[in-house]
Design a protein around this motif. Sequence first.
Motif, short mmCIF file in Angstrom:
data_model
loop_
_atom_site.label_atom_id
_atom_site.label_comp_id
_atom_site.label_asym_id
_atom_site.label_seq_id
_atom_site.Cartn_x
_atom_site.Cartn_y
_atom_site.Cartn_z
N GLY A 75 0.80 -1.22 0.00
CA GLY A 75 0.00 0.00 0.00
C GLY A 75 0.83 1.27 0.00
N LEU A 96 0.32 6.82 6.71
CA LEU A 96 -0.43 6.24 7.83
C LEU A 96 -1.22 4.98 7.45
N PRO A 97 -1.98 5.00 6.34
CA PRO A 97 -2.80 3.81 6.05
C PRO A 97 -1.98 2.58 5.62
N PRO A 142 -0.78 -0.55 9.01
CA PRO A 142 -1.30 -1.88 9.38
C PRO A 142 -0.61 -3.02 8.64
N TYR A 143 -0.13 -2.73 7.43
CA TYR A 143 0.54 -3.79 6.67
C TYR A 143 1.92 -4.11 7.26
N MET A 192 -6.75 9.49 11.90
CA MET A 192 -5.98 8.29 12.26
C MET A 192 -6.86 7.05 12.25
N GLU A 212 -8.73 1.47 12.42
CA GLU A 212 -7.52 1.87 11.72
C GLU A 212 -7.73 1.74 10.21
N VAL A 213 -7.26 2.77 9.47
CA VAL A 213 -7.49 2.78 8.02
C VAL A 213 -6.37 2.03 7.30
N ARG A 214 -6.75 1.23 6.31
CA ARG A 214 -5.76 0.51 5.49
C ARG A 214 -5.88 0.96 4.04
N THR A 215 -4.73 1.18 3.42
CA THR A 215 -4.71 1.55 2.01
C THR A 215 -5.43 0.52 1.17
#
Lengths: 220, 458
Positions: free
Chosen positions: A101, A153-154, A157-158, B161, B167-170
């Motif tokens: 991402g 930021l997004p 999580p990865y 955020m 939580e946001v994921r691409t």
Amino acid sequence: MDPTRCEDLRSAIFAGDAERGVSAARLLLAAGQAPLEVFSGCIQPALVEVGERFSRLELFLPELMGAAAVVNAIQEVLLPQMQGDASQATSGRIVIATVSGDLHDIGKNIVKTLLQVNGFQVRDLGVDVAAERIIRAAEDFKADIVALSALMLPSLPYARDVIELLQGSERYRGRFKVMVGGGCVSREWARQAGADGYGDDAVEAVQVAQALMDKAGVPP
Amino acid sequence: MKNTSHLLDLIRRSLAGPLVDEEDFNLKRVSQGVYRVVREYEIRANPAAIVNQDDELADRVWQAALDFLAACGVYCQDTRRVILYSREEIEARLREAPSQVWLGEGTDACLEVARKVEDARVPLNMGSPIGSPVAEELFVPLMQSYIQEPGVDVTCAASLMTVFGQEVRTGSPLEVLAAWHEADLMRLALHKAGRPGMAWTGLTMSMSDVGQLSAAGPAGLRPGDMHTFGLISELKTNFAILNKLAHAIRLGGIIDPYANPIYGGLGGGVEGQAVLIAAAMIALSAFFMAAMVGSSPTHPFNFNDTGPEVMRAASLAFQALARNSHLMTNLTVTPVGGPGTRTLLYECLAFTVMSTVSGISRILGPRSATGSIPGHFSGLEARFNGEVLQAAAGMERGQAEQIVQRALSKYADQLDKKPYGMPFQEVYDLDTVQPKAGWLALVEEVKKEAIGWGLPLA
């Protein structure tokens, strides 16, 4: 060690001249110098200076990349002759990637190159790399450390996915140290995510990698 | 000038340009290309000055940037091809570029105009943390703290955020929801501040095309708002970016993109970064049909743009643009210091004075605490920045240099200490959305100090 030939090698590293560097290294070997002595007595001090000058921004990324290319070329010549000593010529083996991402690579490239000039063997997987691919590459490369970069930021999580996959697998748990960095990554996030190390910038990333290889580890 | 013909031409070139390995593009086209033109055009910045005083040098940077861009092109990561335009094509496109544009609606609308070096007209103030991360519950009061400032003309959203606590994921549905949530919350903040027609840009946390495009329609961004995207450093694009561009053009949107070359990176030092910045701004206009073009050139270790080297490069590049084109240009002030610190104010002062006299049409920010520490920014620093813009407009570069050097001497040794300051909720009263006395007093102290240096603050 012949100081003139060592200076030739040092000068080739600073000039990013791989051909001249390999030639100087061959001459040192032909003069009876042990390959490991060439590394520790000549190449390593030059690389430390390159790294320090980059950290003060007296040298820039192109010069850093040139120095790394010279050392890679010399290693191809020297490593086959080093047999059991080969492992002592490298600081450690690292797989580095920008996580899924995220397409930003220049910060990761700076870290990669600074690691290389500090003697690490680095396999760069590029950008937008899935967790499974990073782990497979670490296994294939026999990496000591997995280094993860995330700017946005997004994509964070990865990065956590990689750590969770490693920690949740009996096969991989404890096999690789994980260090993280990048614009959106904080020391606090790294600690909460269970990373073994955090680098606020490229210079700290090298220090963290060296500490992880010393097996003392560093708190993120 | 944006239109579908130019868009189709750009897409065609991204599919038919020379096939090049990305590493070769980085080294041979960008790095060696920059070093070549720096040498050929004898680009040598004065290491003692921050604000460029040499018009001929600025003009050589412009020529070097055109030469470099025509040879280098822009890399499309998806097709592994280089998008190339000849120098004549680039210059023709630059002639088509707009020199002014209305932003926003009704009585909140304002006119952005291209400026020249030492121009007496005041640049617009985009008061905003520019995509810096913020907790969901603080988003509205925090954005309101900027929008309500009379000296703020337009704004840009912070980055959520989380969205509804997640939580946001691409590339995930959460990114779509986050884009819509941001648009909804921005509408609320604009209304609460009593400036519903103020233009804004945002959706910057949506890295994927699907995230941004979901809210980039009239129900999210209105016709007077700006559509943004960033080139990937250095001089790279991809289909996600081109998708955003195609969508913005079909909507008739105002295209307001950016590129942030990295100091010490592929372009090397001050001179190379100046050429890279100018080339990237030209590419955004000529290749990507931007209405206005902007940058926050980045330091590789401190992640700010307020250090002497980066300011020196920015001043040179933006004077090159202002002297040789009618492009509307902007710079984002990205200080290391955060709210409640003198460092932040000195950094804003130096950077904004440098930018104003160097010919920008709009200042963005401040993106305090390098835009990376959650919630470490507030509207008061945008008020301060707006006052600096007013005071510096029309100033001669020699005087600007003296003020910039005075301010720099106050914070240069603080940059690697990273004084991130305090979060929004500690410097603002959340009930009244007004700055607390301590933060206000510090701003007044620094203003008095700057007046003593010759900056005519109100």
